[in-house]
Design an enzyme around this catalytic site. Sequence first.
Site, short mmCIF file in Angstrom:
data_model
loop_
_atom_site.label_atom_id
_atom_site.label_comp_id
_atom_site.label_asym_id
_atom_site.label_seq_id
_atom_site.Cartn_x
_atom_site.Cartn_y
_atom_site.Cartn_z
N ASP A 45 0.84 -1.20 0.00
CA ASP A 45 0.00 0.00 0.00
C ASP A 45 0.88 1.26 0.00
O ASP A 45 0.37 2.37 -0.04
CB ASP A 45 -1.02 -0.01 1.15
CG ASP A 45 -0.38 -0.01 2.52
OD1 ASP A 45 0.85 -0.16 2.63
OD2 ASP A 45 -1.15 0.13 3.51
N SER A 46 2.21 1.05 -0.02
CA SER A 46 3.13 2.16 -0.28
C SER A 46 2.83 2.79 -1.64
O SER A 46 3.28 3.89 -1.93
CB SER A 46 4.58 1.66 -0.26
OG SER A 46 4.74 0.53 -1.10
N ASP A 84 -0.95 -6.23 0.14
CA ASP A 84 -1.29 -5.54 1.38
C ASP A 84 -2.79 -5.36 1.47
O ASP A 84 -3.44 -4.95 0.49
CB ASP A 84 -0.66 -4.13 1.38
CG ASP A 84 0.65 -4.07 2.13
OD1 ASP A 84 0.98 -5.02 2.88
OD2 ASP A 84 1.35 -3.05 1.97
N LYS A 112 -1.10 -9.41 3.46
CA LYS A 112 -0.35 -8.85 4.59
C LYS A 112 -1.22 -7.87 5.35
O LYS A 112 -1.89 -7.03 4.73
CB LYS A 112 0.94 -8.19 4.10
CG LYS A 112 1.75 -7.53 5.23
CD LYS A 112 3.20 -7.26 4.85
CE LYS A 112 3.45 -6.07 3.97
NZ LYS A 112 3.06 -4.78 4.56
N GLU A 114 -1.33 -5.32 9.08
CA GLU A 114 -0.47 -4.65 10.06
C GLU A 114 -1.11 -4.69 11.44
O GLU A 114 -2.28 -4.35 11.60
CB GLU A 114 -0.30 -3.17 9.68
CG GLU A 114 0.38 -2.94 8.36
CD GLU A 114 0.55 -1.45 8.03
OE1 GLU A 114 0.25 -0.60 8.89
OE2 GLU A 114 0.98 -1.17 6.91
N GLU A 181 9.35 -3.96 10.49
CA GLU A 181 9.80 -2.68 9.91
C GLU A 181 10.35 -1.77 11.01
O GLU A 181 9.67 -1.54 12.02
CB GLU A 181 8.62 -1.99 9.19
CG GLU A 181 9.00 -0.61 8.64
CD GLU A 181 8.02 -0.04 7.62
OE1 GLU A 181 7.08 -0.76 7.19
OE2 GLU A 181 8.21 1.14 7.25
#
Length: 264
Positions: A45-46, A84, A112, A114, A181
Amino acid sequence: MNKVTLHTLSACKKAGEKFAVLTAYDACFAHAVSEAGVEVILVGDSLGMVLQGQDSTLPVTMDDMIYHTASVAKGNQGAMVMADMPFMSYATPEQTMENAALLMQAGAHIVKIEGGSWLAESVSLLSDRGIPTCVHLGLTPQAVNKLGGYKVQGRDRESAKEMIEDAVRLEQAGASMLLLECVPSILAQEITQAVDIPVIGIGAGVETDAQVLVIHDMLGLNPGHTPKFVKNFMAEADSIQSALKNYVSAVKQGSFPGQEHSFE
Ligand code: KIV
Ligand code: NA
């Protein structure tokens, strides 16, 4: 390249062989990255920042992630595609299942998410239904407003202990991979040893089982502030293809990241 599966990656971990991960958001880069020998392509999602020009990942939608995952899947030559799940698309276990299914149908092989141990129930539900997950720990950019900025996590004893417990708990819940991260190298090493599942690092030192970077960053396309953990692989390469190959071999040899890219 032969098709990369979870089995391939856990065999790497067992043998002590490192694997390489890079982001890609379209078919052309997915093709180049997988041809260069990258085992896992992250549709991160960057993309909110590097493609859309947003100042965080929060505006990224499920439709954005589905579109880019489908594009990557078309260009991919045998790598594992990790997608993501965007901000608030996995707030409840039900939402998580519905949205993860859409990403898998778009061509992802793993999703993925978070967070910490609060994700255990969702991880377990997905696992039971045949959807593998990677849990992103440490600096979780979707929580930037709560974290108060993009800062190294797990620096004090209390939060380090909590991160190790989260990692073990999520592995028990059925997570197939972890991503760390911006955590101190020593903590990343401890977590990598504490679990049997592969651990990917970014700004987490050289001792994790794998490394990831945002492709624009490692190709030197970073108009703003360059994070400490980034290395520009174009600086010593004469083509994008050779920069990608140099990244893969640096990760496999353990020559990237160096101490100058890591946090103590
Ligand atoms: O979105 C992304 O590219 C990521 C990596 C930085 C790990 O989550
Ligand atoms: Na991300």
